[in-house]
Design an enzyme around this catalytic site. Structure first.
Site, PDB file in Angstrom:
ATOM      1  N   ARG A  27     -25.266 -49.684  33.489  1.00  0.00           N
ATOM      2  CA  ARG A  27     -26.149 -49.190  32.441  1.00  0.00           C
ATOM      3  C   ARG A  27     -27.378 -48.489  33.005  1.00  0.00           C
ATOM      4  O   ARG A  27     -28.048 -47.739  32.297  1.00  0.00           O
ATOM      5  CB  ARG A  27     -26.585 -50.351  31.537  1.00  0.00           C
ATOM      6  CG  ARG A  27     -25.439 -50.992  30.774  1.00  0.00           C
ATOM      7  CD  ARG A  27     -25.846 -52.333  30.191  1.00  0.00           C
ATOM      8  NE  ARG A  27     -26.828 -52.192  29.141  1.00  0.00           N
ATOM      9  CZ  ARG A  27     -26.546 -52.248  27.847  1.00  0.00           C
ATOM     10  NH1 ARG A  27     -25.316 -52.384  27.439  1.00  0.00           N
ATOM     11  NH2 ARG A  27     -27.503 -52.143  26.955  1.00  0.00           N
ATOM     12  N   ASN A  99     -35.380 -56.366  25.803  1.00  0.00           N
ATOM     13  CA  ASN A  99     -35.004 -54.951  25.776  1.00  0.00           C
ATOM     14  C   ASN A  99     -35.717 -54.294  24.601  1.00  0.00           C
ATOM     15  O   ASN A  99     -35.833 -54.902  23.531  1.00  0.00           O
ATOM     16  CB  ASN A  99     -33.495 -54.776  25.594  1.00  0.00           C
ATOM     17  CG  ASN A  99     -32.700 -55.199  26.802  1.00  0.00           C
ATOM     18  OD1 ASN A  99     -33.256 -55.482  27.862  1.00  0.00           O
ATOM     19  ND2 ASN A  99     -31.386 -55.246  26.652  1.00  0.00           N
ATOM     20  N   GLY A 100     -36.122 -53.043  24.763  1.00  0.00           N
ATOM     21  CA  GLY A 100     -36.779 -52.336  23.671  1.00  0.00           C
ATOM     22  C   GLY A 100     -38.193 -51.944  24.046  1.00  0.00           C
ATOM     23  O   GLY A 100     -38.619 -52.045  25.204  1.00  0.00           O
ATOM     24  N   GLU A 486     -26.752 -34.092  35.658  1.00  0.00           N
ATOM     25  CA  GLU A 486     -26.816 -35.552  35.689  1.00  0.00           C
ATOM     26  C   GLU A 486     -26.542 -36.127  37.067  1.00  0.00           C
ATOM     27  O   GLU A 486     -27.251 -37.033  37.514  1.00  0.00           O
ATOM     28  CB  GLU A 486     -25.790 -36.145  34.706  1.00  0.00           C
ATOM     29  CG  GLU A 486     -26.197 -36.087  33.249  1.00  0.00           C
ATOM     30  CD  GLU A 486     -25.131 -36.710  32.363  1.00  0.00           C
ATOM     31  OE1 GLU A 486     -25.476 -37.558  31.537  1.00  0.00           O
ATOM     32  OE2 GLU A 486     -23.943 -36.343  32.503  1.00  0.00           O
TER      33      GLU A 486
END
Length: 606
Positions: A27, A99-100, A486
């Protein structure tokens, strides 16, 4: 992005936490940490900058046993990547992973400082730990559940958090608002994570938290409360997700493995939907009343939506708009009657896309459909309909098989829309025939790998590149440019080839490689003229062309032949050589192919 793992069990859970973090490494992250409540009641926290291996080595040296604990991989938002900013964060006996983004963290920080709380990090997360500790202290009854419920009412923004208390070692409290969390159900033990993949070694039964939920998790019980703190049922279901995080097979990188999995992934997308050469789309229901389609997506999924716009308007005769999710949610939109909202996301947890779906419901869209790869994700659960891509777990940050299966699903949606708008049987059968042949064509395209590997040598010293396409190949050129950016860190742009004279020609010189996608379609003669415009100005051309297009190599133009295919599926097929090109260029550049710098697989924060 950030990854969360938590466990409460009778056995030592440290290796479970570390393995969960390893399974979430794809991730993207910059640091990792763990906090464990040992059998003697002490809580030990270890954090390390860099890979999970550094944390695992530290754990091995320190001997951190315990039956309750939380772990985290951090992707920096507030505060630089550092050990000090890594999670878990603590306040007194409280430890938290999160998370966040807490949008009002500065106001909360000032208030907590005024009350005597000392901050040791730059993160927004640390305010959560102090808030919970303050609520627990003020209550005086050691009720962690009530303390978290009280603390979350003061938070603005997004969070998926897990909280443990050294003085209450057999309990975890989790809360979700805008950031996904799942509960893994065991026997005499329970778990929590931000992704089911983290917990597959220990359970296959999962309960998915809804927006606003808070849950109390012990070894033997799970209690869930909704946004109003009322008891709620979140039934556990068995997942069919398969994933061995350590298995790249014969491949050096997950990205190359996933590129080669595309024939099977596309076959999986078509399974049950293409039977005996006929399309079976009854699961989508009757879409004959749909007058307009609004597609919302981000990144690679946005390029899939751009391609679908060509199909939906040309083949189905339905008006179609496509918009980046982060733009859609911050402008005033006009919703036409009988509009279908289509969201596209690999993970089903993309923050901006999910927020756009919730806004769209308020705006009055007739129905919502998500095209997604993860069955239990938030987008699937919150949409009226779901068309699952069945691509399987995609680990490489640069999307490959998720993109091509999204395109296949969008072509199926095009047929479903066309059936209600007079699409002829001949057109539908032509699409069915093209899709039937597609997995085999992808296999043929993969044989281009060695030639493309040699071609990539021309990019070794390049810092810029330009991609060109026309019609439904323009979004594919955009996707090719994104892939090159990327994973090889080469600056790349994509243009509709007809726009060359409106500015991009100024960039052309002998140092600027130009990559062109050239199937044999109605626009190929126009595209040949664009190619000549580049050649006349000394540009170095790399053309991926159908043999029938009759584009021949020249002194400053290399031509790679792509297997001939029906024009309907050409956007899907021509994606393959661009993926291979970006991969081999990245190898030459020496970058981290699967985990490129600064990027995360699932963008679960705004």
């Amino acid at each position: 992005m950030c990854g969360i793992v938590g466990a409460v069990a009778q056995r030592d859970i440290v290796e479970i936490l570390l393995e969960g973090l390893r399974r979430l490494e794809y991730r993207g992250y910059d640091s990792a940490g763990v906090a464990v409540i040992a059998n003697d009641g002490q809580m030990q926290r270890l954090r390390r900058l860099g890979k999970v291996k550094s944390l695992a080595d530290a754990v091995a040296d320190s001997q951190v046993p315990g039956g309750t604990g939380i772990a985290h991989t951090r992707w920096a938002t507030h505060g630089e990547p550092s050990e000090t900013n890594a999670h878990p964060h603590v306040s007194g006996d409280i430890a938290v992973v999160h998370n966040g983004i807490i949008e009002n963290h500065e106001t909360l920080r000032d208030s907590l400082k005024a009350q005597g709380y000392a901050f040791t990090s730059q993160t927004d997360t640390e305010v959560i730990a102090h808030l919970v500790e303050r609520e627990l202290r003020d209550q005086g009854n050691n009720d962690l559940l009530k303390a978290v419920m009280a603390a979350r009412t003061q938070l603005e923004g997004a969070y998926g958090m897990v909280v443990i208390n050294r003085n209450d070692p057999e309990r975890m409290i989790v809360a979700r608002s805008g950031s996904p969390l799942v509960i893994g159900c065991g026997i005499g033990e329970n778990f929590v994570a931000s992704d089911v993949l983290a917990l597959l070694p220990v359970t296959r039964r999962f309960a998915y938290l809804e927006e606003g939920d808070v849950a109390e998790i012990t070894r033997t019980s799970i209690r869930v409360f909704d946004a109003g703190n009322e008891p709620a049922e979140r039934p556990a279901t068995e997942t069919d997700v398969e994933h061995d995080a350590g298995d790249k097979g014969a491949f050096r990188h997950y990205m190359m493995k996933e590129i080669h999995e595309q024939p099977q992934a596309i076959a999986n997308t078509l399974e049950g939907r293409l039977i005996g050469g006929r399309l079976n789309l009854e699961a989508l229901g009757d879409l004959s009343d749909i007058d307009q389609v609004q597609i919302i997506a981000c990144g690679t999924s946005y390029h899939a939506g751009m391609t679908a716009r060509y199909w939906i308007e040309e083949l189905a005769g339905v008006a179609c708009n496509i918009e980046i999710a982060s733009e859609f949610r911050y402008r005033k939109s006009v919703v036409r009657p009988n509009s279908l909202l289509v969201t596209i996301s690999q993970s089903g947890e993309t923050a901006d896309t999910l927020a756009a779906l919730r806004l769209a419901k308020e705006l009055g869209f007739a129905r919502s459909l998500t095209i997604c790869n993860v069955p239990g994700s938030s987008l699937v659960r919150e949409s009226d309909m779901a068309l699952l891509t069945r691509a399987g777990a995609e680990i490489g940050v640069a999307s490959t098989k998720a993109f091509t299966t999204q395109l296949v699903a969008l072509l199926l949606l095009t047929v479903a829309l066309g059936r209600g708008r007079g699409m002829t049987k001949d057109t539908e059968q032509k699409i069915a025939d093209a899709l039937t042949q597609l997995p085999g064509l992808i296999d043929k395209a993969l044989t281009m790998n060695s030639a493309i590997e040699s071609l990539a040598e021309h990019f070794a010293e390049k810092n810029h590149a330009l991609f060109l396409g026309r019609g439904d190949q323009y979004p594919i050129a955009m996707e090719g440019a994104l892939k090159l950016k990327e994973i090889s860190y080469i600056h790349a742009e994509a243009y509709a080839a007809g726009e060359l004279k409106h500015g991009p020609l100024a960039l052309i010189d002998s140092e600027m490689p130009i990559i062109v996608v050239a199937p044999n379609n109605d626009l190929v003669e126009k595209l040949k003229s664009n190619i000549e415009e580049v050649r006349a100005r000394g540009g170095e051309l790399f053309v991926f062309a159908d043999e029938a297009a009759k584009i021949r190599p020249e002194s400053n133009m290399k031509v790679m032949e792509v297997p001939h295919c029906d024009g309907i599926v050409a956007p899907i097929l021509y994606t393959l050589p661009l993926q291979l090109l970006s991969y081999h260029v990245a190898l030459i550049k020496g970058t981290d192919v699967d985990q490129p710098r600064n990027l995360a697989k699932s963008v679960t924060v705004e």
